[in-house]
Write a protein that holds these residues in place. Structure first.
Motif, short mmCIF file in Angstrom:
data_model
loop_
_atom_site.label_atom_id
_atom_site.label_comp_id
_atom_site.label_asym_id
_atom_site.label_seq_id
_atom_site.Cartn_x
_atom_site.Cartn_y
_atom_site.Cartn_z
N ILE B 142 0.86 -1.18 0.00
CA ILE B 142 0.00 0.00 0.00
C ILE B 142 0.89 1.23 0.00
CG2 ILE B 142 -2.02 -1.06 1.07
CD1 ILE B 142 -1.23 0.07 3.72
N LEU B 143 0.34 2.26 -0.56
CA LEU B 143 1.12 3.46 -0.74
C LEU B 143 0.34 4.64 -0.17
CD1 LEU B 143 3.57 4.70 -2.32
CD2 LEU B 143 2.00 5.00 -4.21
N LYS B 144 1.04 5.49 0.54
CA LYS B 144 0.36 6.64 1.12
C LYS B 144 1.11 7.90 0.75
CE LYS B 144 -1.53 4.15 4.94
NZ LYS B 144 -2.83 4.85 4.98
N LYS B 145 0.35 8.96 0.62
CA LYS B 145 0.98 10.24 0.37
C LYS B 145 0.46 11.23 1.40
CE LYS B 145 1.46 9.66 -4.57
NZ LYS B 145 2.83 10.08 -4.86
N ALA B 146 1.33 11.99 1.94
CA ALA B 146 0.92 12.98 2.92
C ALA B 146 1.54 14.32 2.53
CB ALA B 146 1.38 12.56 4.30
N ALA B 147 0.85 15.38 2.88
CA ALA B 147 1.36 16.70 2.52
C ALA B 147 2.57 17.05 3.39
CB ALA B 147 0.27 17.74 2.72
N ALA B 148 3.45 17.84 2.82
CA ALA B 148 4.64 18.26 3.56
C ALA B 148 4.19 18.90 4.87
CB ALA B 148 5.41 19.26 2.72
N GLY B 149 4.94 18.64 5.93
CA GLY B 149 4.60 19.22 7.21
C GLY B 149 3.71 18.31 8.04
N THR B 150 3.19 17.22 7.42
CA THR B 150 2.36 16.26 8.16
C THR B 150 3.24 15.52 9.15
OG1 THR B 150 1.04 15.95 6.18
CG2 THR B 150 0.82 14.28 7.87
N ASP B 151 2.62 15.16 10.27
CA ASP B 151 3.35 14.42 11.30
C ASP B 151 3.53 12.96 10.85
OD1 ASP B 151 4.22 13.24 13.62
OD2 ASP B 151 2.26 13.32 14.62
N VAL B 152 4.66 12.64 10.26
CA VAL B 152 4.96 11.26 9.84
C VAL B 152 6.28 10.87 10.48
CG1 VAL B 152 5.40 9.69 7.91
CG2 VAL B 152 3.84 11.60 7.60
N GLU B 153 6.31 9.72 11.14
CA GLU B 153 7.57 9.30 11.76
C GLU B 153 7.66 7.78 11.87
OE1 GLU B 153 7.92 9.94 16.05
OE2 GLU B 153 5.88 10.74 16.00
N TYR B 154 8.88 7.32 11.93
CA TYR B 154 9.11 5.89 12.16
C TYR B 154 8.89 5.61 13.64
CZ TYR B 154 11.17 4.87 7.59
OH TYR B 154 11.37 4.67 6.25
N VAL B 155 8.23 4.47 13.93
CA VAL B 155 8.02 4.05 15.32
C VAL B 155 8.37 2.57 15.42
CG1 VAL B 155 6.19 5.73 15.85
CG2 VAL B 155 5.58 3.54 14.82
N ARG B 156 8.33 2.04 16.65
CA ARG B 156 8.54 0.59 16.81
C ARG B 156 7.37 0.02 17.58
NH1 ARG B 156 13.14 -0.72 14.23
NH2 ARG B 156 12.86 -2.88 14.78
N VAL B 157 6.88 -1.11 17.12
CA VAL B 157 5.80 -1.80 17.83
C VAL B 157 6.34 -3.17 18.20
CG1 VAL B 157 3.46 -2.71 17.68
CG2 VAL B 157 4.03 -0.58 16.52
N ARG B 158 6.53 -3.38 19.49
CA ARG B 158 7.12 -4.63 20.00
C ARG B 158 8.38 -5.00 19.21
NH1 ARG B 158 2.39 -8.69 20.04
NH2 ARG B 158 1.06 -8.03 21.72
N GLY B 159 9.21 -4.01 19.01
CA GLY B 159 10.50 -4.25 18.36
C GLY B 159 10.45 -4.27 16.84
N GLU B 160 9.25 -4.26 16.25
CA GLU B 160 9.16 -4.30 14.78
C GLU B 160 8.92 -2.89 14.25
OE1 GLU B 160 8.71 -7.35 12.61
OE2 GLU B 160 7.60 -8.73 13.89
N PRO B 161 9.38 -2.60 13.03
CA PRO B 161 9.27 -1.24 12.52
C PRO B 161 7.84 -0.85 12.14
CG PRO B 161 10.23 -2.67 10.86
CD PRO B 161 10.08 -3.49 12.09
N GLY B 162 7.56 0.42 12.27
CA GLY B 162 6.24 0.93 11.90
C GLY B 162 6.33 2.39 11.49
N ILE B 163 5.22 2.91 10.94
CA ILE B 163 5.17 4.33 10.57
C ILE B 163 3.88 4.93 11.13
CG2 ILE B 163 5.12 5.99 8.65
CD1 ILE B 163 6.37 3.82 6.85
N TRP B 164 3.99 6.06 11.76
CA TRP B 164 2.82 6.77 12.28
C TRP B 164 2.53 7.98 11.38
CZ3 TRP B 164 -1.49 7.27 14.82
CH2 TRP B 164 -1.93 8.53 15.22
N ILE B 165 1.28 8.13 10.96
CA ILE B 165 0.90 9.31 10.17
C ILE B 165 -0.20 10.01 10.97
CG2 ILE B 165 0.14 10.17 7.92
CD1 ILE B 165 0.72 7.32 6.84
N GLY B 166 0.11 11.18 11.46
CA GLY B 166 -0.82 11.85 12.36
C GLY B 166 -1.68 12.90 11.69
N ALA B 167 -2.07 12.69 10.43
CA ALA B 167 -2.93 13.68 9.76
C ALA B 167 -3.62 13.05 8.56
CB ALA B 167 -2.09 14.87 9.30
N ARG B 168 -4.55 13.80 8.03
CA ARG B 168 -5.27 13.36 6.83
C ARG B 168 -4.26 13.17 5.69
NH1 ARG B 168 -7.19 16.51 2.70
NH2 ARG B 168 -9.13 15.87 1.71
N HIS B 169 -4.42 12.07 4.98
CA HIS B 169 -3.49 11.81 3.89
C HIS B 169 -4.18 10.98 2.82
CE1 HIS B 169 -3.13 8.35 6.56
NE2 HIS B 169 -2.83 7.66 5.48
#
Lengths: 178, 213
Positions: B142-169
């Protein structure tokens, strides 16, 4: 139908045929294990070394030169693995003689038999006291009965050196036995 | 052959050599494992390249690419403006919970209200929460696009990689137009990739993700 020859198996294995590589493993697993055991001196180390050697050989098949014999090439990898384990362990458990077989009807004189066993034990102890390179060359030539080419491949030395090195090792063994 | 050489040969026949073990099975298993690992790596690389390519050519998104986040089976690009977005259509075909071919992971172990098959995976609908699970190792992405300035960051869930997107995208699923999506957490769990969408903050989303079992 004739089973495929070694060259065909190697070629198929190079192209990714795992069954062909497995046929090569079956053909050479016993030689690989015995070689590793004679060098490493420990059954668990030898099994691990032989297994790792086959996996590494599979990975290196692309570098194997077409038309060359597979056996010496494999022996180089097996012997390397076995020597690495011997180095890591720091010392090698010595080889031993099999327990004496049951006396047979045609058995030699018991006293002579006892003397012969004693001679063999003395000889084996003397072999085990040699430096690793002397011991390895004698083990390859006389215990594993490898050809000069195979011995050269297993020990990573030039073919022309095998004879002189074996000669020197035999002289040192003679010294040990005095 | 000298007498000493003959004695050595005689000794060889009397050595106590352990019986040769059968190595074929173990070697076969190791080679098969290596081949699987290599396939997954190649697939991950191909997915990454494909995702980047899609990110650059999807119609309506000529906006320049500013930043790129990637997980196995999902990627997020930050662009300077979002394309035209349509509201979400149906989630797929409703199916009984027991018909999903792999074991679904459930937040706090709780069953969803409904399960839908669609978009190369399974949608699990809970009150106020949507979870999408798919076998990313099988190639779905799956592919997501978010506008510049959106809260996007790498996170970890039980040691595995993840991405958090904190806005409409914008969310792109295989074969569909871009849809609008809200706060989303995507993370890997072994061979699955999970996507959680809910109107919650980052910490709450992470807590839900960690409760999945």
């Amino acid at each position: 139908m004739q089973p495929p020859g070694e060259e065909t198996l190697v070629e198929r294995a190079r192209r990714g045929d795992l069954a062909a590589f497995e046929a090569l493993v079956l053909a050479y697993q016993s030689l690989a294990f015995r070689t590793a055991f004679v060098i490493a001196g420990d059954a668990a180390d030898a099994e691990e070394a032989a297994q790792d050697a086959f996996v590494k050989a599979h990975r290196a098949l692309g570098r194997f030169r077409r038309g060359e014999p597979f056996r010496p090439w494999l022996l180089t990898i097996v012997a390397n693995e076995a020597r690495n384990r011997r180095r890591t362990r720091g010392r090698r458990a010595g080889l031993a003689l099999r327990a004496a077989a049951e006396p047979q009807a045609t058995a030699e004189d018991p006293e002579e038999a006892a003397l012969a066993t004693e001679r063999r034990e003395r000889l084996l102890t003397a072999v085990e006291r040699l430096r690793d390179d002397d011991r390895d060359i004698l083990a390859c030539r006389y215990f594993l009965e490898l050809s000069e080419d195979e011995t050269a491949a297993a020990l990573g030395i030039a073919r022309g050196t095998v004879k002189s090195r074996a000669h020197r090792a035999l002289a040192r063994l003679q010294e040990e036995l005095r | 052959m000298t007498e000493l050489e003959l004695e050595l040969r005689d000794l060889a026949a009397r050595l106590d050599l352990p019986p040769s073990p059968s190595l074929a099975g173990a070697v076969r298993a190791r080679l098969a494992r290596r081949r699987r690992r290599r396939r997954v790596l190649v697939l991950a690389l191909a997915t990454c390249v494909a995702a980047l390519a899609v990110a650059l050519v999807v119609p309506g998104s000529r906006a320049s690419l500013l930043r790129f986040f990637h997980l196995r089976g999902a990627s997020v690009t930050l662009i300077d403006r979002l394309p035209q977005l349509t509201p979400r259509r149906s989630l797929g075909t409703p199916i009984p919970f027991g018909k999903v071919p792999f074991r679904l992971l459930l937040p706090s172990g709780q069953r969803p209200e409904r399960v839908y098959a669609g978009d190369g995976g399974y949608w699990l609908r809970y009150p106020g929460l949507l979870l999408f699970e798919y076998e990313s190792a099988a190639g779905a992405t799956i592919l997501k696009k978010a506008a510049a300035g959106t809260d996007v960051e790498y996170v970890r869930v039980r040691g595995e990689p993840g991405i958090w997107i904190g806005a409409r995208h914008a969310l792109y699923l295989p074969g569909g137009p871009p849809r609008v999506a809200g706060h989303v957490l995507i993370w890997q769990h072994r061979l699955l990739t999970l996507r959680l969408e809910a109107a919650v903050g980052r910490e709450r989303a992470l807590a839900i993700a960690r409760s999945v079992r």
